[in-house]
Design a protein around this motif. Structure first.
Motif, PDB file in Angstrom:
ATOM      1  N   ASP A   1       0.857  -1.180   0.000  1.00  0.00           N
ATOM      2  CA  ASP A   1       0.000   0.000   0.000  1.00  0.00           C
ATOM      3  C   ASP A   1       0.895   1.231   0.000  1.00  0.00           C
ATOM      4  O   ASP A   1       1.743   1.383   0.886  1.00  0.00           O
ATOM      5  CB  ASP A   1      -0.895  -0.013   1.238  1.00  0.00           C
ATOM      6  N   PRO A   2       0.736   2.130  -0.983  1.00  0.00           N
ATOM      7  CA  PRO A   2       1.593   3.332  -1.034  1.00  0.00           C
ATOM      8  C   PRO A   2       1.517   4.182   0.224  1.00  0.00           C
ATOM      9  O   PRO A   2       2.443   4.950   0.514  1.00  0.00           O
ATOM     10  CB  PRO A   2       1.053   4.097  -2.251  1.00  0.00           C
ATOM     11  N   ALA A   3       0.437   4.068   1.003  1.00  0.00           N
ATOM     12  CA  ALA A   3       0.303   4.874   2.211  1.00  0.00           C
ATOM     13  C   ALA A   3       1.378   4.547   3.235  1.00  0.00           C
ATOM     14  O   ALA A   3       1.663   5.357   4.114  1.00  0.00           O
ATOM     15  CB  ALA A   3      -1.076   4.660   2.840  1.00  0.00           C
ATOM     16  N   TYR A   4       2.007   3.359   3.099  1.00  0.00           N
ATOM     17  CA  TYR A   4       3.033   2.951   4.059  1.00  0.00           C
ATOM     18  C   TYR A   4       4.445   3.027   3.480  1.00  0.00           C
ATOM     19  O   TYR A   4       5.365   2.420   4.005  1.00  0.00           O
ATOM     20  CB  TYR A   4       2.728   1.535   4.560  1.00  0.00           C
ATOM     21  N   ALA A   5       4.578   3.823   2.424  1.00  0.00           N
ATOM     22  CA  ALA A   5       5.908   3.989   1.823  1.00  0.00           C
ATOM     23  C   ALA A   5       6.891   4.629   2.797  1.00  0.00           C
ATOM     24  O   ALA A   5       8.106   4.428   2.686  1.00  0.00           O
ATOM     25  CB  ALA A   5       5.801   4.828   0.551  1.00  0.00           C
ATOM     26  N   PHE A   6       6.384   5.391   3.780  1.00  0.00           N
ATOM     27  CA  PHE A   6       7.265   6.058   4.743  1.00  0.00           C
ATOM     28  C   PHE A   6       8.048   5.053   5.590  1.00  0.00           C
ATOM     29  O   PHE A   6       9.064   5.408   6.191  1.00  0.00           O
ATOM     30  CB  PHE A   6       6.456   6.985   5.650  1.00  0.00           C
ATOM     31  N   LEU A   7       7.598   3.809   5.636  1.00  0.00           N
ATOM     32  CA  LEU A   7       8.350   2.790   6.378  1.00  0.00           C
ATOM     33  C   LEU A   7       9.649   2.419   5.670  1.00  0.00           C
ATOM     34  O   LEU A   7      10.551   1.833   6.286  1.00  0.00           O
ATOM     35  CB  LEU A   7       7.492   1.535   6.566  1.00  0.00           C
ATOM     36  N   GLU A   8       9.721   2.733   4.381  1.00  0.00           N
ATOM     37  CA  GLU A   8      10.917   2.457   3.567  1.00  0.00           C
ATOM     38  C   GLU A   8      11.269   0.969   3.604  1.00  0.00           C
ATOM     39  O   GLU A   8      12.439   0.584   3.709  1.00  0.00           O
ATOM     40  CB  GLU A   8      12.091   3.325   4.032  1.00  0.00           C
TER      41      GLU A   8
ATOM     42  N   PRO B   1      19.966  -2.093  15.303  1.00  0.00           N
ATOM     43  CA  PRO B   1      20.312  -2.765  14.043  1.00  0.00           C
ATOM     44  C   PRO B   1      19.437  -2.371  12.866  1.00  0.00           C
ATOM     45  O   PRO B   1      19.754  -2.697  11.718  1.00  0.00           O
ATOM     46  CB  PRO B   1      20.116  -4.242  14.382  1.00  0.00           C
ATOM     47  N   GLY B   2      18.318  -1.678  13.123  1.00  0.00           N
ATOM     48  CA  GLY B   2      17.418  -1.310  12.033  1.00  0.00           C
ATOM     49  C   GLY B   2      16.796   0.043  12.276  1.00  0.00           C
ATOM     50  O   GLY B   2      17.244   0.828  13.116  1.00  0.00           O
ATOM     51  N   SER B   3      15.739   0.326  11.552  1.00  0.00           N
ATOM     52  CA  SER B   3      15.046   1.603  11.669  1.00  0.00           C
ATOM     53  C   SER B   3      13.909   1.504  12.678  1.00  0.00           C
ATOM     54  O   SER B   3      13.412   0.416  12.988  1.00  0.00           O
ATOM     55  CB  SER B   3      14.495   2.040  10.315  1.00  0.00           C
ATOM     56  N   VAL B   4      13.502   2.682  13.183  1.00  0.00           N
ATOM     57  CA  VAL B   4      12.365   2.781  14.095  1.00  0.00           C
ATOM     58  C   VAL B   4      11.466   3.913  13.591  1.00  0.00           C
ATOM     59  O   VAL B   4      11.952   5.011  13.300  1.00  0.00           O
ATOM     60  CB  VAL B   4      12.809   3.080  15.542  1.00  0.00           C
ATOM     61  N   VAL B   5      10.175   3.624  13.493  1.00  0.00           N
ATOM     62  CA  VAL B   5       9.199   4.620  13.067  1.00  0.00           C
ATOM     63  C   VAL B   5       8.043   4.608  14.057  1.00  0.00           C
ATOM     64  O   VAL B   5       7.544   3.540  14.425  1.00  0.00           O
ATOM     65  CB  VAL B   5       8.663   4.338  11.648  1.00  0.00           C
ATOM     66  N   THR B   6       7.631   5.800  14.495  1.00  0.00           N
ATOM     67  CA  THR B   6       6.481   5.946  15.375  1.00  0.00           C
ATOM     68  C   THR B   6       5.446   6.801  14.660  1.00  0.00           C
ATOM     69  O   THR B   6       5.772   7.891  14.187  1.00  0.00           O
ATOM     70  CB  THR B   6       6.886   6.625  16.701  1.00  0.00           C
ATOM     71  N   TYR B   7       4.214   6.290  14.559  1.00  0.00           N
ATOM     72  CA  TYR B   7       3.198   7.060  13.857  1.00  0.00           C
ATOM     73  C   TYR B   7       1.820   6.792  14.436  1.00  0.00           C
ATOM     74  O   TYR B   7       1.572   5.784  15.104  1.00  0.00           O
ATOM     75  CB  TYR B   7       3.218   6.760  12.357  1.00  0.00           C
TER      76      TYR B   7
ATOM     77  N   LEU C   1      -8.931   4.702   9.601  1.00  0.00           N
ATOM     78  CA  LEU C   1      -7.814   4.296   8.742  1.00  0.00           C
ATOM     79  C   LEU C   1      -7.447   5.402   7.758  1.00  0.00           C
ATOM     80  O   LEU C   1      -7.220   5.169   6.567  1.00  0.00           O
ATOM     81  CB  LEU C   1      -8.129   2.996   7.997  1.00  0.00           C
ATOM     82  N   GLY C   2      -7.397   6.631   8.274  1.00  0.00           N
ATOM     83  CA  GLY C   2      -6.926   7.751   7.472  1.00  0.00           C
ATOM     84  C   GLY C   2      -5.429   7.640   7.243  1.00  0.00           C
ATOM     85  O   GLY C   2      -4.776   6.664   7.610  1.00  0.00           O
ATOM     86  N   ALA C   3      -4.872   8.664   6.641  1.00  0.00           N
ATOM     87  CA  ALA C   3      -3.450   8.655   6.310  1.00  0.00           C
ATOM     88  C   ALA C   3      -2.607   8.598   7.582  1.00  0.00           C
ATOM     89  O   ALA C   3      -2.907   9.279   8.562  1.00  0.00           O
ATOM     90  CB  ALA C   3      -3.097   9.899   5.501  1.00  0.00           C
ATOM     91  N   PRO C   4      -1.547   7.793   7.601  1.00  0.00           N
ATOM     92  CA  PRO C   4      -0.669   7.739   8.765  1.00  0.00           C
ATOM     93  C   PRO C   4      -0.015   9.093   9.034  1.00  0.00           C
ATOM     94  O   PRO C   4       0.353   9.808   8.099  1.00  0.00           O
ATOM     95  CB  PRO C   4       0.381   6.691   8.375  1.00  0.00           C
ATOM     96  N   GLN C   5       0.111   9.436  10.307  1.00  0.00           N
ATOM     97  CA  GLN C   5       0.770  10.672  10.733  1.00  0.00           C
ATOM     98  C   GLN C   5       2.080  10.287  11.399  1.00  0.00           C
ATOM     99  O   GLN C   5       2.106   9.817  12.534  1.00  0.00           O
ATOM    100  CB  GLN C   5      -0.112  11.436  11.719  1.00  0.00           C
ATOM    101  N   VAL C   6       3.183  10.479  10.682  1.00  0.00           N
ATOM    102  CA  VAL C   6       4.501  10.085  11.195  1.00  0.00           C
ATOM    103  C   VAL C   6       4.940  11.082  12.259  1.00  0.00           C
ATOM    104  O   VAL C   6       4.982  12.296  12.026  1.00  0.00           O
ATOM    105  CB  VAL C   6       5.536  10.014  10.058  1.00  0.00           C
TER     106      VAL C   6
END
Length: 302
Positions: free
Chosen positions: A92-99, A147-153, A159-164
């Motif tokens: 889903d393109p909406a979760y592209a911010f997770l990279e 060892p990896g990335s961390v994202v909080t949103y 189920l609107g757009a994620p707010q990072v």
């Protein structure tokens, strides 16, 4: 495995506590104690938050898994994110911010409670904070080590757009404004298993005009194979950025400077020193003139 999209049935973005079926309605007892001793929290309700007690501003972990609830020092808490938290990144393109590539497994601490996973949020409901802070606090993410990335949103209930809110791939510091009497939870995504350190600073303006600031580390052992002992002893290797806030040492007692600059006592000492030097210079000049007159007068009489 469920997909990440299916796993997130998030709470609304209302930050003040209100009756709700998702456990966000709470009030904190001013008499709640601070527990001591190392603790690994791997399921149940946990909040990060500031405390203001005895003119001392600190960051602590509110442990709702204990009965009754207690506060704990972050250095004595490891948050274990078990393999039960593994979900797959949705296509889903909406979760592209997770990279992350669609289908990649990641560890998810969800915004709504999963009984098998620690449920991490934050609150600004400690009675000393609510009585002393003007409007709210700023939570800064200063750095992430792991060892990896961390994202909080956050994601709204429809189920609107994620707010990072925070992203370890972005420049630091990353500020997040939180009003007083707030209790909320977010999605925390860890891309790989292992030990993570999150450096946090929380700052606020008090009703008496002072600014307070405190820093600490959140410690995570992500995955069943990650070592809690290693998480307890890990040290942050990088240099943390400045937020421009008052250093913690200057923020606690009411008698100290409000903005981190020289206090009244320091200014008075400097002024006294300047006056003393000026007086010594004036006495020296006056003495030199008197000696010169003493020498000149006999010559004039002769």
């Amino acid at each position: 495995m469920k997909t990440l999209l299916a796993a997130i049935t998030a709470t609304t973005l209302a930050l003040a506590p209100s009756p709700s079926p998702d456990g966000l309605n709470q009030s904190l007892d001013p008499r709640q104690p601070v527990a001591s001793g190392r603790t690994v929290l791997q399921a149940g309700h946990v909040d990060l938050g500031p405390r203001y007690q005895d003119n001392r501003w600190t960051i602590q972990v509110h442990d709702g898994t204990a009965v009754p609830s207690v506060w704990r020092q972050p250095s004595e808490v490891v948050l274990r994110v078990r393999d039960a938290a593994i979900e797959r990144v949705p296509d889903d393109p909406a979760y592209a911010f997770l990279e992350q590539t669609a289908g990649t497994p990641v560890y998810v601490v969800p915004q709504t409670q999963n009984q098998d996973v620690v449920w991490l949020g934050w609150n600004t409901q400690e009675p000393g904070v609510m009585a002393s802070v003007t409007r709210g606090v700023t939570m800064h993410l200063l750095g992430v080590q792991g060892p990896g990335s961390v994202v909080t949103y956050l994601q709204s209930g429809n189920l609107g757009a994620p707010q990072v809110l925070w992203h370890s791939a972005r420049p630091y510091p990353q500020p997040l404004w939180v009003e007083t009497n707030t209790h909320t939870h977010a999605n925390w995504i860890f891309s790989k298993p292992g030990v993570y350190l999150l450096a946090i600073e929380i700052t606020a303006d008090l009703v008496d005009g002072r600014q307070v600031s405190g820093r600490d580390m959140l410690r995570f052992a992500v995955g069943d194979s990650a070592s809690a002992d290693e998480a307890f002893t890990a040290a942050f290797a990088g240099r943390l950025p400045s937020t421009g806030a008052t250093p913690p040492a200057a923020a606690a007692p009411a008698r100290e400077s409000a903005a981190g600059g020289p206090g009244v006592g320091t200014v008075a000492l400097v002024a006294a020193a300047v006056l003393l030097v000026a007086l010594l210079v004036w006495l020296s000049i006056r003495g030199a003139r008197a000696r010169r007159r003493a020498i000149d007068e006999p010559e004039a009489r002769s």
